[in-house]
Design a protein around this motif. Structure first.
Motif, PDB file in Angstrom:
ATOM      1  N   UNK A   1     -28.640   8.472  35.663  1.00  0.00           N
ATOM      2  CA  UNK A   1     -28.002   9.681  35.179  1.00  0.00           C
ATOM      3  C   UNK A   1     -27.917  10.696  36.327  1.00  0.00           C
ATOM      4  N   UNK A   2     -26.887  11.561  36.331  1.00  0.00           N
ATOM      5  CA  UNK A   2     -26.686  12.482  37.456  1.00  0.00           C
ATOM      6  C   UNK A   2     -27.567  13.729  37.402  1.00  0.00           C
ATOM      7  N   UNK A   3     -28.866  13.536  37.420  1.00  0.00           N
ATOM      8  CA  UNK A   3     -29.776  14.670  37.439  1.00  0.00           C
ATOM      9  C   UNK A   3     -30.007  15.160  38.858  1.00  0.00           C
ATOM     10  N   UNK A   4     -30.490  16.387  38.985  1.00  0.00           N
ATOM     11  CA  UNK A   4     -30.806  16.928  40.304  1.00  0.00           C
ATOM     12  C   UNK A   4     -31.925  16.148  40.964  1.00  0.00           C
ATOM     13  N   UNK A   5     -32.811  15.555  40.160  1.00  0.00           N
ATOM     14  CA  UNK A   5     -33.894  14.756  40.707  1.00  0.00           C
ATOM     15  C   UNK A   5     -33.348  13.544  41.458  1.00  0.00           C
ATOM     16  N   UNK A   6     -32.551  12.742  40.763  1.00  0.00           N
ATOM     17  CA  UNK A   6     -31.969  11.546  41.351  1.00  0.00           C
ATOM     18  C   UNK A   6     -31.056  11.892  42.524  1.00  0.00           C
TER      19      UNK A   6
ATOM     20  N   UNK B   1     -33.424   4.104  42.245  1.00  0.00           N
ATOM     21  CA  UNK B   1     -33.645   2.872  41.495  1.00  0.00           C
ATOM     22  C   UNK B   1     -34.974   2.224  41.875  1.00  0.00           C
ATOM     23  N   UNK B   2     -35.504   2.579  43.043  1.00  0.00           N
ATOM     24  CA  UNK B   2     -36.754   1.987  43.520  1.00  0.00           C
ATOM     25  C   UNK B   2     -37.964   2.906  43.332  1.00  0.00           C
ATOM     26  N   UNK B   3     -37.756   4.227  43.490  1.00  0.00           N
ATOM     27  CA  UNK B   3     -38.921   5.121  43.517  1.00  0.00           C
ATOM     28  C   UNK B   3     -38.969   6.150  42.395  1.00  0.00           C
ATOM     29  N   UNK B   4     -37.905   6.312  41.648  1.00  0.00           N
ATOM     30  CA  UNK B   4     -37.839   7.373  40.638  1.00  0.00           C
ATOM     31  C   UNK B   4     -38.560   6.966  39.362  1.00  0.00           C
TER      32      UNK B   4
ATOM     33  N   UNK C   1     -44.677   8.407  35.080  1.00  0.00           N
ATOM     34  CA  UNK C   1     -45.978   8.371  35.755  1.00  0.00           C
ATOM     35  C   UNK C   1     -45.832   8.853  37.197  1.00  0.00           C
ATOM     36  N   UNK C   2     -46.944   9.019  37.873  1.00  0.00           N
ATOM     37  CA  UNK C   2     -46.958   9.534  39.233  1.00  0.00           C
ATOM     38  C   UNK C   2     -46.135   8.634  40.152  1.00  0.00           C
ATOM     39  N   UNK C   3     -45.189   9.205  40.924  1.00  0.00           N
ATOM     40  CA  UNK C   3     -44.311   8.389  41.776  1.00  0.00           C
ATOM     41  C   UNK C   3     -44.949   8.083  43.130  1.00  0.00           C
ATOM     42  N   UNK C   4     -44.375   7.121  43.825  1.00  0.00           N
ATOM     43  CA  UNK C   4     -44.793   6.778  45.187  1.00  0.00           C
ATOM     44  C   UNK C   4     -43.556   6.773  46.074  1.00  0.00           C
ATOM     45  N   UNK C   5     -43.529   7.684  47.064  1.00  0.00           N
ATOM     46  CA  UNK C   5     -42.368   7.847  47.931  1.00  0.00           C
ATOM     47  C   UNK C   5     -42.799   7.749  49.390  1.00  0.00           C
ATOM     48  N   UNK C   6     -42.013   7.062  50.178  1.00  0.00           N
ATOM     49  CA  UNK C   6     -42.303   6.908  51.604  1.00  0.00           C
ATOM     50  C   UNK C   6     -42.293   8.260  52.314  1.00  0.00           C
ATOM     51  N   UNK C   7     -43.206   8.439  53.247  1.00  0.00           N
ATOM     52  CA  UNK C   7     -43.272   9.662  54.024  1.00  0.00           C
ATOM     53  C   UNK C   7     -41.969   9.912  54.773  1.00  0.00           C
TER      54      UNK C   7
END
Length: 391
Positions: free
Chosen positions: A53-58, A69-72, A218-224
């Motif tokens: 969905x076209x949210x500001x988050x995505x 699709x991988x980290x959200x 749940x808590x996300x995991x994103x590359x530095x």
């Protein structure tokens, strides 16, 4: 070399009859954005994957080069990170708007842009009545959080997408729906005769009728960010969502006094802090996010959207004074005033310092028809901006 990305949230739009068939971006006086386009190169950016969905988050994750699709996992957990809330194993954080529902219709997804102080008072009382497995956290204005222990998730609707619609047709479904709906019912009773609402009604303001939980995860995991691009980065934003993304990506959160996340935000202060970060601190890249154009789009206000764009353009002139600075300008997604919510159409961007094309102004039409970059995917944008990849 230093880098500044000027992000006007929801700045892109559709042609508007009242503006002679021009978009707000085409109609607005934007000499600095036009200079970036004229001295640089434009294109269209696909910021939202087809499955999302076209949210500001995505969309903002996309602009930063992260694949949603991988980290959200949801908007709620990103805002929880920003607020310093530690999500334990099994916990879900839901974004929780304070809204105004009238006769079963979602009338206002911001409850009249209720103040942060009023939200805090409402949530303090609400927490006294919520089940032990649930806690409400007040944030900025109508943007708050609801955290559930041992949750599994639910399908929810964003309140800004259902303004004018019957809420009974848009209620949460799935594993957490029963507890979420119970919390909504409790909030109705708590808010009904709350001193905050009594005063708002007496002052002729929209009363806050209830909470609306959505976009949990749940808590996300994103590359530095540094590991991804080899550069230090900082984000300037008034909203917890962007600051949450920054913290997850180990970017610096640059706090700016007077930044409100609304139409009255201090544009000059944001630009000033961006300049300081680039010239006086060890920060290579600044992501200057301004929420106002998006808020104007949600309001359906042509006047306020044009004004927000012009104000952002005006302060952006300061960046031309910095030597060895690459400049980019773009929205994260469109928020058309006629539609009053987000769409996933590609957005126009301009980069000064990565070549020149035939564009003479910055707009949707110019970037699409004359942009030398054509249409590219968001995952490639910063790599091109930083010179790590050729277009």
């Amino acid at each position: 070399m230093k880098y500044i990305l000027i992000l006007g949230d929801g700045m892109a739009d559709w042609p508007v009859d009242e503006l002679g068939g021009k978009t707000p971006l085409e109609y607005a006086k934007t000499p600095n954005f036009d200079r970036i386009a004229k001295e640089g190169k434009c294109g269209m950016l696909k910021t939202v994957p087809d499955s999302c969905e076209p949210g500001s988050d995505v969309a903002n994750l996309g602009v930063l080069g992260y694949n949603a699709e991988e980290c959200y996992t949801g908007r709620g957990p990103l805002e929880a990170v920003s607020m310093g809330i530690d999500l334990k194993e099994g916990a879900f954080a839901y974004r929780c708007n304070i809204v105004a529902v009238k006769d079963g219709i979602m009338a206002d997804f911001t409850a009249g842009h209720i103040s942060s102080e009023e939200s805090a008072q409402l949530f303090k009382t609400l927490n006294e009545y919520l089940p032990e497995s649930v806690k409400a956290y007040s944030g900025i204005s109508y943007r708050n959080l609801l955290v559930l222990k041992n949750a599994k998730g639910s399908i929810t609707k964003a309140p800004h997408d259902i303004v004018g619609q019957n809420i009974s047709e848009n209620l949460p479904t799935g594993d957490d729906s029963e507890i979420l709906l119970k919390c909504v019912e409790i909030s109705r009773e708590v808010f009904k005769d709350h001193p905050v609402n009594k005063k708002r009604i007496a002052d002729g303001k929209t009363p806050a009728t209830e909470i609306w939980p959505w976009s949990g995860g749940k808590k996300p995991s994103i590359e530095s960010f540094r590991e991804k691009y080899g550069l230090s980065g900082g984000i300037i934003s008034a909203v917890d969502l962007l600051n949450g993304i920054a913290k997850c990506a180990e970017m610096k959160v640059i706090k700016v006094p007077g930044a409100t996340g609304y139409l009255d935000t201090d544009y000059e202060a944001k630009a000033e802090y961006a300049v300081k970060a680039l010239t006086e601190e060890d920060i290579d890249f600044v992501y200057m996010h301004v929420e106002a154009p998006d808020e104007a789009g949600h309001l359906g206000s042509i006047k306020e959207k044009v004004l927000a764009i012009e104000r952002l353009d005006e302060v952006s002139g300061r960046f031309f004074e910095i030597e060895d600075l690459m400049i980019a300008v773009l929205p994260d997604h469109p928020t058309p005033v006629a539609f009053k919510t987000h769409t996933k159409d590609p957005v126009p961007f301009a980069i000064r310092g990565r070549g020149v094309d035939e564009c003479s102004v910055y707009s949707e039409k110019e970037a699409e028809e004359k942009g030398g970059f054509k249409t590219i995917d968001a995952k490639d944008f910063l790599n091109i901006f930083f010179g790590l990849k050729s277009a």
